[in-house]
Design an enzyme around this catalytic site. Sequence first.
Site, PDB file in Angstrom:
ATOM      1  N   SER A 243       0.847  -1.196   0.000  1.00 20.58           N
ATOM      2  CA  SER A 243       0.000   0.000   0.000  1.00 20.58           C
ATOM      3  C   SER A 243       0.883   1.247   0.000  1.00 20.58           C
ATOM      4  O   SER A 243       1.682   1.421  -0.913  1.00 20.58           O
ATOM      5  CB  SER A 243      -0.955  -0.035   1.199  1.00 20.58           C
ATOM      6  OG  SER A 243      -1.990   0.906   1.060  1.00 20.58           O
ATOM      7  N   ASP A 340      -8.827  -5.141  -5.958  1.00 15.69           N
ATOM      8  CA  ASP A 340      -8.433  -4.056  -5.051  1.00 15.69           C
ATOM      9  C   ASP A 340      -9.378  -2.872  -5.228  1.00 15.69           C
ATOM     10  O   ASP A 340      -9.439  -2.272  -6.294  1.00 15.69           O
ATOM     11  CB  ASP A 340      -6.994  -3.628  -5.352  1.00 15.69           C
ATOM     12  CG  ASP A 340      -6.394  -2.759  -4.263  1.00 15.69           C
ATOM     13  OD1 ASP A 340      -7.107  -1.870  -3.748  1.00 15.69           O
ATOM     14  OD2 ASP A 340      -5.219  -2.951  -3.936  1.00 15.69           O
ATOM     15  N   HIS A 373      -7.261  -5.427  -1.581  1.00 15.34           N
ATOM     16  CA  HIS A 373      -6.159  -4.636  -1.048  1.00 15.34           C
ATOM     17  C   HIS A 373      -5.712  -5.254   0.279  1.00 15.34           C
ATOM     18  O   HIS A 373      -6.533  -5.752   1.050  1.00 15.34           O
ATOM     19  CB  HIS A 373      -6.637  -3.198  -0.830  1.00 15.34           C
ATOM     20  CG  HIS A 373      -5.537  -2.239  -0.546  1.00 15.34           C
ATOM     21  ND1 HIS A 373      -4.687  -1.776  -1.524  1.00 15.34           N
ATOM     22  CD2 HIS A 373      -5.141  -1.628   0.601  1.00 15.34           C
ATOM     23  CE1 HIS A 373      -3.829  -0.927  -0.999  1.00 15.34           C
ATOM     24  NE2 HIS A 373      -4.072  -0.833   0.298  1.00 15.34           N
TER      25      HIS A 373
END
Length: 421
Positions: A243, A340, A373
């Site tokens: 991330s 995601d 994610h």
Amino acid sequence: MSYALLAIGAAALLLALNARYPVRHTAAFVPSFFLAWGAIELAPHLLVAEIAAIAGTALAGGLAGWPGWTGLVLGAAGTAGTVANILASRRTVVTLRDSGAPLDLDPEGAPRYPFWHLVVPPACLIPRRGVKVRRDVVFHEEGRLRLKADVFRPAREGDGLRPGLLEIHGGGWVIGSRREQGLPLLNHMALQGWVGFNVDYRLSPKATWPEHLLDLKRFIKWYREHAAEYGADPGCLYVTGGSAGGHLTAMVALTANLPEFQPGFEDVDTSVKGAVPFYGVYDFVGTEACPVPRPMVRLLERVVLKKSAEKDPEAFAKASPMHYLRPDAPPFFVIHGSHDSLIPVEGARAFAERLREASESPVVYAEMKGGQHAFDVFPSYRTARVIEGVERYLTGLHREYGRKAAGAPPAVPDEVTDSLG
């Protein structure tokens, strides 16, 4: 109880639908992400809970009226969706292939991630047997600022110095710490003879970009000076993170030795041997090929860069890995989930493609079909397969590093594919 069963069935179906079609462009995208994240990566645990709740409520009289029967049908559809998530995860196979030359890897004989961690996910918070962890190692002090790292290394003594791995946590540049991210990978790598460094860096809004990156460069400076004290090779460091940590991983790898990002230690070599960014952001400017969600733009403007993207696009470009593509970039293994909902997968695809065009080193791209994610935070089946693939990839790069040092011909993995059967 009929209405209770209806509510349980509806909830199970909504969780399955949200996992498959997460909200992306409205204010609900954050709760949608968290629900999808858990429903996908903890699908086996969710399935047990759903079946227990539906069966228990039905046996307690939930089928006495039409709401209960409706709930049973909805619950059956929801659990079917959860089973589909489990099957998609189980089919994740990360395959390393060579570039035509013999590859010094044996995927079939590679070490496996422990199954019991998949059954009891919190177990990943505890160092695995054979791993020694030293916490709260200060790598930079300046006034009241004290930046720390946790060091993961094999408990057994080895012959010579070991390769080092820098882990950069995520959290949107504003939250997160070394305490809860990267642990499955660092434990696994330490058991394979690596020394991992899980580091903290200053967070926004207190920190303003590029202070986050500067802190990581300061760690590399410290690593060059102190790595040998922890059994690591000062000249051999790789970097990974997810991330915001994926963004910073790419920035660390692509901005090696740029004076503007290492003030006061411009002569220190801040290069790395390889980079493995997970679900990162690679372009803050935003293009059709590499979109940036509007909520992220607002976060960057108000909290991280504290500048306007419209008035100062150059500042956003200079904070983007896409701005620093270079022929001498180190090898990259870019990983992203196809589902995601926080950082669009299109950005990772575009970054990998552009980096391949610019770099003379191998660029590997793996897209985890069905992955959300932060899919690797939980020790799920998909996490286990990806961690095993990353270990094989980094081990291959390090062996090539040793071959080059010895003057032997190279053999580098140049493709990783995600096969879903």
